[in-house]
Design a protein around this motif. Structure first.
Motif, PDB file in Angstrom:
ATOM      1  N   TRP A   1      -7.669  -5.264   1.674  1.00  0.00           N
ATOM      2  CA  TRP A   1      -8.009  -6.344   2.610  1.00  0.00           C
ATOM      3  C   TRP A   1      -9.117  -5.928   3.577  1.00  0.00           C
ATOM      4  CZ3 TRP A   1      -6.626 -11.412   3.106  1.00  0.00           C
ATOM      5  CH2 TRP A   1      -6.880 -12.036   4.331  1.00  0.00           C
ATOM      6  N   VAL A   2      -9.011  -4.725   4.156  1.00  0.00           N
ATOM      7  CA  VAL A   2      -9.983  -4.288   5.152  1.00  0.00           C
ATOM      8  C   VAL A   2     -11.374  -4.141   4.542  1.00  0.00           C
ATOM      9  CG1 VAL A   2      -9.523  -1.816   4.805  1.00  0.00           C
ATOM     10  CG2 VAL A   2     -10.422  -2.608   6.994  1.00  0.00           C
ATOM     11  N   GLU A   3     -11.451  -3.789   3.269  1.00  0.00           N
ATOM     12  CA  GLU A   3     -12.750  -3.652   2.618  1.00  0.00           C
ATOM     13  C   GLU A   3     -13.404  -5.010   2.391  1.00  0.00           C
ATOM     14  OE1 GLU A   3     -12.737  -0.105  -0.322  1.00  0.00           O
ATOM     15  OE2 GLU A   3     -10.697  -0.915  -0.368  1.00  0.00           O
ATOM     16  N   TYR A   4     -12.608  -5.978   1.937  1.00  0.00           N
ATOM     17  CA  TYR A   4     -13.164  -7.321   1.781  1.00  0.00           C
ATOM     18  C   TYR A   4     -13.504  -7.944   3.140  1.00  0.00           C
ATOM     19  CZ  TYR A   4     -12.686  -7.918  -3.242  1.00  0.00           C
ATOM     20  OH  TYR A   4     -12.861  -7.818  -4.597  1.00  0.00           O
ATOM     21  N   LYS A   5     -12.803  -7.552   4.170  1.00  0.00           N
ATOM     22  CA  LYS A   5     -13.091  -8.051   5.516  1.00  0.00           C
ATOM     23  C   LYS A   5     -14.469  -7.598   5.988  1.00  0.00           C
ATOM     24  CE  LYS A   5     -11.588  -7.583  10.332  1.00  0.00           C
ATOM     25  NZ  LYS A   5     -10.532  -7.078  11.249  1.00  0.00           N
ATOM     26  N   GLN A   6     -14.762  -6.321   5.877  1.00  0.00           N
ATOM     27  CA  GLN A   6     -15.998  -5.750   6.392  1.00  0.00           C
ATOM     28  C   GLN A   6     -17.143  -5.795   5.382  1.00  0.00           C
ATOM     29  OE1 GLN A   6     -16.270  -5.023   9.467  1.00  0.00           O
ATOM     30  NE2 GLN A   6     -14.129  -4.917  10.110  1.00  0.00           N
TER      31      GLN A   6
ATOM     32  N   ALA B   1       9.021   4.536  -5.022  1.00  0.00           N
ATOM     33  CA  ALA B   1       7.881   3.770  -5.536  1.00  0.00           C
ATOM     34  C   ALA B   1       7.175   3.027  -4.407  1.00  0.00           C
ATOM     35  CB  ALA B   1       8.355   2.781  -6.610  1.00  0.00           C
ATOM     36  N   GLU B   2       7.973   2.508  -3.456  1.00  0.00           N
ATOM     37  CA  GLU B   2       7.388   1.795  -2.320  1.00  0.00           C
ATOM     38  C   GLU B   2       6.577   2.749  -1.442  1.00  0.00           C
ATOM     39  OE1 GLU B   2       8.783  -1.094   1.396  1.00  0.00           O
ATOM     40  OE2 GLU B   2      10.197  -0.529  -0.181  1.00  0.00           O
ATOM     41  N   ILE B   3       7.111   3.961  -1.238  1.00  0.00           N
ATOM     42  CA  ILE B   3       6.376   4.969  -0.458  1.00  0.00           C
ATOM     43  C   ILE B   3       5.051   5.292  -1.134  1.00  0.00           C
ATOM     44  CG2 ILE B   3       6.372   7.394   0.253  1.00  0.00           C
ATOM     45  CD1 ILE B   3       9.359   7.172   0.727  1.00  0.00           C
ATOM     46  N   GLN B   4       5.075   5.461  -2.442  1.00  0.00           N
ATOM     47  CA  GLN B   4       3.859   5.775  -3.178  1.00  0.00           C
ATOM     48  C   GLN B   4       2.824   4.675  -3.025  1.00  0.00           C
ATOM     49  OE1 GLN B   4       3.138   8.629  -4.633  1.00  0.00           O
ATOM     50  NE2 GLN B   4       1.090   7.889  -5.168  1.00  0.00           N
ATOM     51  N   GLY B   5       3.286   3.420  -3.091  1.00  0.00           N
ATOM     52  CA  GLY B   5       2.369   2.300  -2.920  1.00  0.00           C
ATOM     53  C   GLY B   5       1.742   2.269  -1.542  1.00  0.00           C
ATOM     54  N   LEU B   6       2.573   2.549  -0.507  1.00  0.00           N
ATOM     55  CA  LEU B   6       2.049   2.563   0.864  1.00  0.00           C
ATOM     56  C   LEU B   6       1.043   3.693   1.059  1.00  0.00           C
ATOM     57  CD1 LEU B   6       5.358   1.873   2.829  1.00  0.00           C
ATOM     58  CD2 LEU B   6       3.420   0.331   2.607  1.00  0.00           C
ATOM     59  N   MET B   7       1.323   4.834   0.479  1.00  0.00           N
ATOM     60  CA  MET B   7       0.403   5.955   0.606  1.00  0.00           C
ATOM     61  C   MET B   7      -0.931   5.658  -0.076  1.00  0.00           C
ATOM     62  SD  MET B   7       1.844   8.152   2.493  1.00  0.00           S
ATOM     63  CE  MET B   7       0.603   9.438   2.266  1.00  0.00           C
ATOM     64  N   GLU B   8      -0.893   4.956  -1.209  1.00  0.00           N
ATOM     65  CA  GLU B   8      -2.132   4.592  -1.889  1.00  0.00           C
ATOM     66  C   GLU B   8      -2.970   3.657  -1.035  1.00  0.00           C
ATOM     67  OE1 GLU B   8      -1.123   2.985  -5.652  1.00  0.00           O
ATOM     68  OE2 GLU B   8      -0.441   4.899  -6.503  1.00  0.00           O
ATOM     69  N   VAL B   9      -2.318   2.699  -0.367  1.00  0.00           N
ATOM     70  CA  VAL B   9      -3.040   1.775   0.519  1.00  0.00           C
ATOM     71  C   VAL B   9      -3.685   2.526   1.672  1.00  0.00           C
ATOM     72  CG1 VAL B   9      -2.792  -0.154   2.132  1.00  0.00           C
ATOM     73  CG2 VAL B   9      -1.636  -0.224  -0.087  1.00  0.00           C
ATOM     74  N   ILE B  10      -2.919   3.461   2.296  1.00  0.00           N
ATOM     75  CA  ILE B  10      -3.455   4.253   3.411  1.00  0.00           C
ATOM     76  C   ILE B  10      -4.649   5.087   2.950  1.00  0.00           C
ATOM     77  CG2 ILE B  10      -2.954   6.150   5.000  1.00  0.00           C
ATOM     78  CD1 ILE B  10      -0.082   5.099   5.157  1.00  0.00           C
ATOM     79  N   ASN B  11      -4.536   5.719   1.795  1.00  0.00           N
ATOM     80  CA  ASN B  11      -5.630   6.540   1.283  1.00  0.00           C
ATOM     81  C   ASN B  11      -6.862   5.696   0.974  1.00  0.00           C
ATOM     82  OD1 ASN B  11      -4.111   8.904   1.443  1.00  0.00           O
ATOM     83  ND2 ASN B  11      -3.334   8.716  -0.649  1.00  0.00           N
ATOM     84  N   ASP B  12      -6.650   4.491   0.416  1.00  0.00           N
ATOM     85  CA  ASP B  12      -7.774   3.594   0.138  1.00  0.00           C
ATOM     86  C   ASP B  12      -8.504   3.236   1.419  1.00  0.00           C
ATOM     87  OD1 ASP B  12      -7.274   3.599  -2.543  1.00  0.00           O
ATOM     88  OD2 ASP B  12      -6.175   1.696  -2.562  1.00  0.00           O
TER      89      ASP B  12
END
Length: 338
Positions: A129-134, A31-42
């Motif tokens: 986070w990166v989207e709200y940053k830029q 589940a943690e891997i899936q969450g990390l992959m979703e963040v990377i894809n986003d």
């Protein structure tokens, strides 16, 4: 991010080689891997979209608007320079590494730099986070929804004293506003911490915990109820992790980024709902001191203005009817659109 992913994969491999008791742990790691992959894809989707949109919009900006002599520090300077028409302008705040396209609202006294707009829910505010940053969204059309960006907010509010104004409208056509003195957003190293001064308005003070000094009658307790302000949080970077109203608990209903003060008491970046009471939880566009937690507001505009704004002098060469129509004084910069 990649190092974390590799570590999780190594743990998962070791666990899969072990007896049955490791199955529960393996499920959590997957589940943690899936969450990390979703963040990377986003993040990848955001970067690709940013490159594409910026390339298109740069082609539409006349070169004359990009010269150093035409760049104001904010919309307040543009207004003081005689620009009376609301629309898109190019500015460059002090310390900003690049010029910025911003929407300037010249109503309500003029000189407002709009940094958030929501009208119909066409833009998702469930962002990383990166989207709200830029920054993200469409500020290039008059009705587009967008977040200008936390970095631009920091550059803008670091130039001097600024006021913030929030205009809101509900689904019954009622309108309210909230204004704050001494609006300031710290840099990324301080998690874009929000500081606010004195409140004024008729919508109520739903960001009381961000005050530089406590306001009379406001005694809410939460992760940052002192004069230190409120840290910004997103689903992939949770700040203020201690206490009953901590960011992890407050952000459980949506993935929006916000300065979580008493959870969703004033989350104007929450999920957009097409009706006032369609949200199952307090995950909507919420301003608690006006409509409570269960009502999702229809439209919001957030903007800032220099506290020492100077009113422009009228051009005596213009006829009265031209001034009433919002014509600019000679030599002023026209907006890219109105």
């Amino acid at each position: 991010m990649l190092e974390t992913l590799v570590t999780v994969l190594l743990h998962l491999s070791a666990c899969l080689a072990a007896p049955v008791p490791c199955e529960e742990r393996a499920g959590r790691l997957e589940a943690e891997i899936q969450g990390l992959m979703e963040v990377i894809n986003d993040q990848h989707r955001y970067i690709q979209g940013l490159h594409s949109s910026q390339a298109q919009h740069l082609e539409q900006i006349p070169n004359t608007h990009l010269g150093p002599d035409n760049l104001y520090r904010d919309c307040s300077e543009a207004f003081a320079g005689g620009n009376l028409a609301s629309g898109l302008y190019v500015i460059r705040p002090h310390s900003s590494p690049t010029a910025l396209s911003v929407y300037c609202d010249m109503d309500n006294g003029g000189g407002w730099t709009v940094f958030q707009r929501r009208k119909d829910g066409r833009e998702s505010f469930d962002r990383a986070w990166v989207e709200y940053k830029q920054g993200f969204g469409d500020l290039y059309s008059p009705d587009g929804e967008f977040w200008l960006g936390n970095d631009p907010l920091h550059y803008l509010t670091s130039q001097g004293k600024y006021d913030m104004r929030i205009d809101m409208e509900d689904f019954e056509g009622n309108q309210r506003y909230a204004e704050y003195k001494n609006f300031k957003v710290d840099g990324e190293k301080d998690q874009y911490r929000l500081h606010l001064g004195e409140y004024n308005g008729n919508a109520g003070d739903a960001l009381a915990e961000a005050h530089v000094a406590p306001s009379r009658g406001q005694r809410w307790t939460g992760p940052d109820s002192t004069s230190s302000g409120i840290k910004f949080s997103t689903h992939d970077q949770l700040n203020d992790t201690q206490g009953e109203n901590s960011a992890p608990k407050c952000i459980r209903h949506s993935k929006s980024g916000w300065w979580f003060s008493k959870c969703d008491s004033g989350n104007l970046n929450g999920r957009y709902h097409t009706g006032p009471y369609q949200a199952m939880t307090d995950d909507g566009v919420v301003w608690y001191t006006w409509h409570g937690w269960s009502y999702s507001i229809k439209s919001v505009i957030m903007m800032l203005r220099a506290a020492d704004l100077k009113q422009p002098l009228p051009d005596i060469s213009l006829l009265p009817e031209q001034l009433a129509a919002g014509k600019t004084a000679g030599g002023a910069t026209e907006p890219l659109y109105e």
